[in-house]
Design a protein around this motif. Structure first.
Motif, mmCIF file in Angstrom:
data_model
loop_
_atom_site.group_PDB
_atom_site.id
_atom_site.type_symbol
_atom_site.label_atom_id
_atom_site.label_comp_id
_atom_site.label_asym_id
_atom_site.label_seq_id
_atom_site.Cartn_x
_atom_site.Cartn_y
_atom_site.Cartn_z
ATOM 1 N N HIS A 1 0.483 -4.430 7.216
ATOM 2 C CA HIS A 1 0.386 -4.449 8.672
ATOM 3 C C HIS A 1 1.609 -5.107 9.304
ATOM 4 C CE1 HIS A 1 -3.387 -2.521 9.650
ATOM 5 N NE2 HIS A 1 -3.953 -3.123 8.619
ATOM 6 N N ALA B 1 -7.429 1.716 4.772
ATOM 7 C CA ALA B 1 -6.744 0.588 4.144
ATOM 8 C C ALA B 1 -5.408 0.990 3.539
ATOM 9 C CB ALA B 1 -7.634 -0.032 3.068
ATOM 10 N N GLN C 1 -12.434 -4.977 5.681
ATOM 11 C CA GLN C 1 -12.412 -6.204 4.886
ATOM 12 C C GLN C 1 -13.722 -6.979 5.005
ATOM 13 O OE1 GLN C 1 -8.867 -8.184 6.388
ATOM 14 N NE2 GLN C 1 -7.742 -7.594 4.546
ATOM 15 N N SER D 1 -8.941 -2.139 9.741
ATOM 16 C CA SER D 1 -8.735 -2.864 8.488
ATOM 17 C C SER D 1 -9.590 -4.118 8.429
ATOM 18 C CB SER D 1 -7.256 -3.237 8.323
ATOM 19 O OG SER D 1 -6.488 -2.112 7.979
ATOM 20 N N SER E 1 0.830 -1.197 0.000
ATOM 21 C CA SER E 1 0.000 0.000 0.000
ATOM 22 C C SER E 1 0.867 1.251 0.000
ATOM 23 C CB SER E 1 -0.899 0.011 1.235
ATOM 24 O OG SER E 1 -0.120 0.310 2.391
ATOM 25 N N GLN F 1 -3.872 -6.357 2.786
ATOM 26 C CA GLN F 1 -3.462 -5.718 4.037
ATOM 27 C C GLN F 1 -2.347 -6.438 4.798
ATOM 28 O OE1 GLN F 1 -5.116 -2.548 5.305
ATOM 29 N NE2 GLN F 1 -4.980 -2.785 3.097
ATOM 30 N N PRO G 1 -3.203 4.504 6.478
ATOM 31 C CA PRO G 1 -3.493 4.597 7.920
ATOM 32 C C PRO G 1 -2.447 5.364 8.717
ATOM 33 C CG PRO G 1 -2.720 2.397 7.365
ATOM 34 C CD PRO G 1 -2.951 3.112 6.068
#
Length: 416
Positions: A308, A396, A357, A353, A49, A304, A399
């Motif tokens: 993360h 998403a 989702q 997130s 991302s 994601q 952040p």
């Protein structure tokens, strides 16, 4: 054979490698254990991302991967043959705006090379953690099997970073009571030649009634396809032979029908991903902490997982380094405070997130005509409103960023 270190990281994926790099940059010693040999592994998680790009820049590895990264400019959703959403990432008011596709072997090599240049990181590969070393209730490292024999890695902190089936989570008992939520669908992954008429700078979601598929540009010039099927539905799909698979692809993307027939010649050309999420109540125990999918397994929607894991690594490293820098007599308390602060800092973003989702999963699976019509209306409303786009997609993709000047945007080159 015994090795003493500050931190033992079990798992050499993006989160584990990023954490090792961040720690050695802060002057801490790290031993990293990776079960597989080398970084040339088959991954599907290639999407990074815009916020992940920001994190890679902060780790000093963005320039190392620049020539291998493929920028994505748009997110496009087609529902029932109609274009209902076309998001342009450049319209968002953030410094890092565009996602990139980046093969994980390239990313892992870049993180490993940067850590090696810093010094202070010992990698055992292949190595399998088989037991935790305990001092009372405190974890003091791991026992690992390697082709060269068994090693004891004695560490002040042990980090489980080996993904959704983490051995550290299992061995430590942290995962007891974890909440596992099975989603209604699984994903069959495959690759096909990229259609000449498609824009290679776009993510595509195609929906037909209650079926949907993800179509993602890959750095090797192919298109990665994530075909959603009902949970446990692979046997039913396979019972119709490859013709049924070809028909499912053609239903969502007629442009790919000929390539599917020509290229998908065996079920071995596909891979099944079991879709579920896991919520671990507490990510740590004395001397041990989990990051990434080991702590909070997410679904593949909106890509994601990698992001993360990187965010966890960047958040955890300075907290651990600060605790390790204090007096040894205060170390247990300092480490306990550090890992608790880490979870408090990160679990809100993970929760948001996961909720996004699950909402998207429910939206994608609507099949009744009135519900499908409502879904299309919602996407059209989001398409017409930049404010709604930011509200829906910022959790998403952005952040860790705040709206502001884009002067710091670091572009990556599109690989041709």
């Amino acid at each position: 054979m015994t090795i003493s270190t500050d931190v033992c990281v079990v798992g050499g994926g993006p989160g584990g490698r990023a954490l090792a790099l961040a720690l050695v940059r802060l002057g801490r010693r790290v031993v990293l254990l990776e079960q597989r040999t080398g970084t040339a592994r088959a991954f599907r998680g290639e999407s990074v991302s815009p916020d992940g790009v920001r994190l890679l820049a902060g780790l000093g590895v963005l320039e190392r991967v620049r020539e291998h990264a493929h920028e994505v400019h748009r997110l496009e959703i087609t529902d029932g043959g109609a274009h209902v959403l076309d998001v342009r990432f450049d319209t968002f008011p953030y410094a890092y705006r565009r996602p990139v596709e980046l093969a994980q072997p390239v990313l892992l090599s870049a993180l490993a090379e940067a850590a090696a240049e810093q010094g202070g990181c010992t990698v055992l590969e292949p190595a399998t953690a088989v037991e935790l070393l305990l001092d009372g209730s405190m974890v003091r490292g791991v026992r690992a099997k390697t082709p060269d024999g068994t090693f004891e890695i004695r560490a002040e902190v042990t980090v489980g970073a080996a993904g959704r089936y983490s051995s550290v989570r299992r061995l430590s008992g942290i995962g007891r009571g974890a909440r596992r939520t099975e989603l209604d669908r699984d994903v069959v992954w495959m690759k096909l030649p990229f259609p000449p008429a498609w824009d290679r700078r776009a993510y595509r979601v195609r929906i037909s009634s209650g079926r949907h598929g993800l179509f993602l540009p890959s750095t090797d010039g192919t298109v990665r396809i994530g075909l959603n099927i009902p949970k446990g539905g692979l046997r039913e799909l396979r019972s119709g032979g490859l013709d049924r698979l070809h028909a499912r692809i053609a239903e969502l993307a007629p442009e790919l029908e000929a390539e599917a027939v020509a290229s998908l010649l065996s079920w071995s050309d596909t891979a099944l991903l079991d879709i579920f999420t896991t919520e671990v109540r507490r990510w740590s125990a004395p001397g041990v902490v989990l990051i990434g999918d080991a702590a909070h397994t997410l679904s593949p929607i909106l890509g994601q997982g990698v992001n993360h894991a990187l965010a966890d690594a960047v958040a955890l490293a300075p907290l651990l380094a600060g605790a390790l820098a204090g007096p040894r007599s205060a170390l247990p308390g300092a480490l306990a405070a550090a890992v608790l602060s880490f979870q408090q800092e990160r679990e809100g973003a993970v929760r948001r997130s996961r909720a996004l989702q699950l909402r998207q999963e429910r939206m994608f699976s609507l099949s009744a005509p009135p519900a499908a019509a409502l879904r299309r209306a919602v996407y059209r409303a989001v398409n017409a409103s930049p404010a709604l786009q930011r509200r829906v997609l910022a959790p998403a993709y952005f952040p860790g960023q705040r709206p502001g000047s884009a002067a710091g945007h670091v572009r990556t080159e599109q690989r041709t």
